[in-house]
Write an enzyme that holds these catalytic residues in place. Structure first.
Site, PDB file in Angstrom:
ATOM      1  N   SER A  17     -58.489   1.991-103.110  1.00 24.60           N
ATOM      2  CA  SER A  17     -59.778   1.546-103.637  1.00 24.60           C
ATOM      3  C   SER A  17     -60.886   2.005-102.701  1.00 24.60           C
ATOM      4  CB  SER A  17     -59.788   0.023-103.759  1.00 24.60           C
ATOM      5  OG  SER A  17     -59.874  -0.546-102.462  1.00 24.60           O
ATOM      6  N   LYS A  18     -62.107   1.722-103.126  1.00 25.03           N
ATOM      7  CA  LYS A  18     -63.284   2.201-102.390  1.00 25.03           C
ATOM      8  C   LYS A  18     -63.263   1.816-100.918  1.00 25.03           C
ATOM      9  CE  LYS A  18     -66.747   3.491-105.624  1.00 25.03           C
ATOM     10  NZ  LYS A  18     -66.839   2.740-106.891  1.00 25.03           N
ATOM     11  N   ARG A  19     -62.660   0.668-100.621  1.00 23.22           N
ATOM     12  CA  ARG A  19     -62.718   0.278 -99.207  1.00 23.22           C
ATOM     13  C   ARG A  19     -61.836   1.180 -98.332  1.00 23.22           C
ATOM     14  NH1 ARG A  19     -58.289  -3.044 -98.199  1.00 23.22           N
ATOM     15  NH2 ARG A  19     -57.232  -3.269-100.194  1.00 23.22           N
ATOM     16  N   HIS A  20     -60.982   2.012 -98.963  1.00 23.61           N
ATOM     17  CA  HIS A  20     -60.189   2.984 -98.195  1.00 23.61           C
ATOM     18  C   HIS A  20     -60.952   4.291 -97.994  1.00 23.61           C
ATOM     19  CE1 HIS A  20     -56.746   0.581 -99.999  1.00 23.61           C
ATOM     20  NE2 HIS A  20     -56.574   0.466 -98.704  1.00 23.61           N
ATOM     21  N   GLY A  21     -62.079   4.460 -98.686  1.00 18.58           N
ATOM     22  CA  GLY A  21     -62.838   5.721 -98.595  1.00 18.58           C
ATOM     23  C   GLY A  21     -63.140   6.248 -99.987  1.00 18.58           C
TER      24      GLY A  21
END
Ligand code: GLU
Length: 470
Positions: free
Chosen positions: A240-244
């Site tokens: 998800s976005k929090r991984h990049g």
């Protein structure tokens, strides 16, 4: 299986194309191409509040960029679910007439209350079937699901997965307001589009028994299913976005070549021995759904960049020039009009860069004069002695019989010998003057590519700076 294979990629246009979706799209495309079947693009836009035309354009664009061409789909009409309501209605009527579906008029408050009770007991809510035999003529249309037995999904990747009917309920096909539900649309579409294999993310595995029961109620053959594992972040939770960055667009903007991303995604959850680099032709030839792993694969940006670097290094020069050009312009620079010189310029840069953005950044000096010199180096090199040496270099280069890298090197070597210096003394000075930096591709190549006039102008400017500083 040849030629009867028909697969589809069915994105919901609620955002840009996620790399996980691109992964599923790629597996569908490879499967279709391998079996010389058809790859169909279908836009699942029934959720009108979250679907936008802008997202459809972005998804279509990203698929085209990846080179995943479809045999059927937009812009032809009939491949957006919102254009297909009449078809869903027709199928709903058939199920109703056959007694395989029934109307339910349970008020939402009642269902909410029952849902609440189930939740408090720690159970999943299942509709009670209260309206099953009431013979109502209006309301939400529900599928009559058998209460006994089980449905087995014989998944091509995960093997047989059993779902007890006791765990399912009479799910809604068409809501009271007449809108068909997601699971119903998917079944009707897959049937009417004659889909042979449903290859999709395993987040849909739990929908599959419901869908199979609907196929059976419609008396349609059930397609094969293959549920592809989700792509994971480094912490093994769903990417998800929090991984990049998660959108294909973001990697495109970062300057990863499409071939590199395709190669990377193909190897996520699929392998062929220990081979890492695959051309598209090889992928099509070698791809077998049986070799797809059922466990999740971790998205590894470092490996993607490694592949990207490999493709930048090895692709055809003309193709590289074409890929770089928009990045040069996006950086506010102008590529040389002379194509051959542009390609030769890129040849000096392509060994080192991981992305097209990096490549342009590293070669910025080819397209514009340096606006500053690296301060430490300037302090050390742009001195009175530096000015004198630059003057001599300018003089020799102006007189050089030709301006090729070899000719320049010969002239500069001769000069360093006369002055009793090492080559690096002059080379570093010229490099700083021409590129503004202390590291660059081989300086004689750089000078030759920049050309005599421009090289001399830059050397002159550096000499002036050195004189002023002295
Ligand atoms: N529209 C669904 C999604 O984007 C795909 C459904 C399917 O492939 O059956 O997740």
């Amino acid at each position: 299986m040849t030629s009867t294979v028909r697969v589809r990629f069915a994105p919901s246009p609620t955002g840009h194309l996620h790399v996980g979706s691109a992964h599923t799209a790629l597996f569908n495309w490879l499967f279709a191409r391998h079996h010389r079947g058809a790859f169909i693009l279908r836009i699942e836009d029934t959720d009108r509040s979250r679907s936008t035309d802008e997202n459809i354009v972005a998804i279509v664009d990203a698929l085209r960029w990846l080179g995943l061409d479809w045999d059927e789909g937009p812009p032809a009409p009939g491949y957006r679910q919102t254009e297909r309501f009449a078809i869903y209605r027709e199928h709903a009527d058939r199920l109703l007439a056959a007694g395989r579906a029934y109307y339910c008029d349970c008020p939402p408050e009642l269902l909410d209350r029952e849902r609440h009770v189930a939740q408090q007991r720690g159970e999943t809510f299942r509709y009670s079937g209260r309206c099953r035999d009431r013979g109502l003529g209006a309301g939400a249309l529900r599928l009559r699901v058998p209460t006994e037995g089980a449905t087995v999904v014989n998944d091509l990747i995960n093997g047989p997965v059993t779902f007890e009917h006791g765990q399912l309920d009479d799910w809604i096909l068409v809501r009271t307001d007449g809108t068909p539900t997601y699971n119903f649309c998917v079944v009707v579409d897959d049937v009417t589009m004659r889909i042979s294999h449903v290859i999709r993310g395993n987040d849909h595995l739990s929908n599959t028994p419901k869908q199979i029961l609907c196929y059976e109620a419609l008396d349609y053959a059930v397609p094969e299913f293959a549920h592809v594992s989700m792509i994971l972040g480094p912490d093994r939770s769903r990417l998800s976005k929090r991984h990049g960055a998660t959108s294909v667009q973001a990697y495109r903007d970062a300057g990863i070549p499409a071939d590199a991303l395709v190669n990377y995604l193909a190897r996520l959850g699929w392998s062929h021995g220990d081979q890492e680099i695959f051309s598209r032709v090889e992928l099509v030839e070698l791809f077998d759904i049986k070799d797809v792993a059922s466990s999740g694969a971790v998205f590894d940006v470092t490996k993607l960049e490694w592949l990207s670097q490999h493709y930048l290094k090895t692709m055809d020069g003309g193709q590289l020039a074409e890929l770089v050009e928009p990045f040069v312009r996006a950086a506010g620079l102008t590529p040389p009009a002379d194509r051959e010189r542009f390609v030769a310029t890129l040849d000096t840069l392509r060994e080192r860069a991981k992305t097209l953005v990096e490549l342009v950044e590293q070669g910025r000096f080819y397209f514009e004069r340096p606006s500053a010199y690296e301060p430490k180096a300037a302090q050390k090199l742009l001195t009175a002695e530096g000015a004198r040496r630059l003057g001599l270099v300018i003089e020799r280069l102006e007189r050089a019989p030709e301006f090729t890298a070899t000719a320049i090197e010969r002239v500069v070597r001769a000069l360093t010998e006369e002055l009793g210096l090492k080559l690096v003394d002059i080379a570093q000075l010229a490099r700083l003057a021409v590129t503004g930096r202390t590291a660059s591709p081989p300086i004689f190549d750089v000078l030759a590519l920049i050309g005599r006039e421009e090289s001399v102008a830059r050397l002159r400017h550096a000499r002036e700076v050195a004189e002023r500083a002295a």
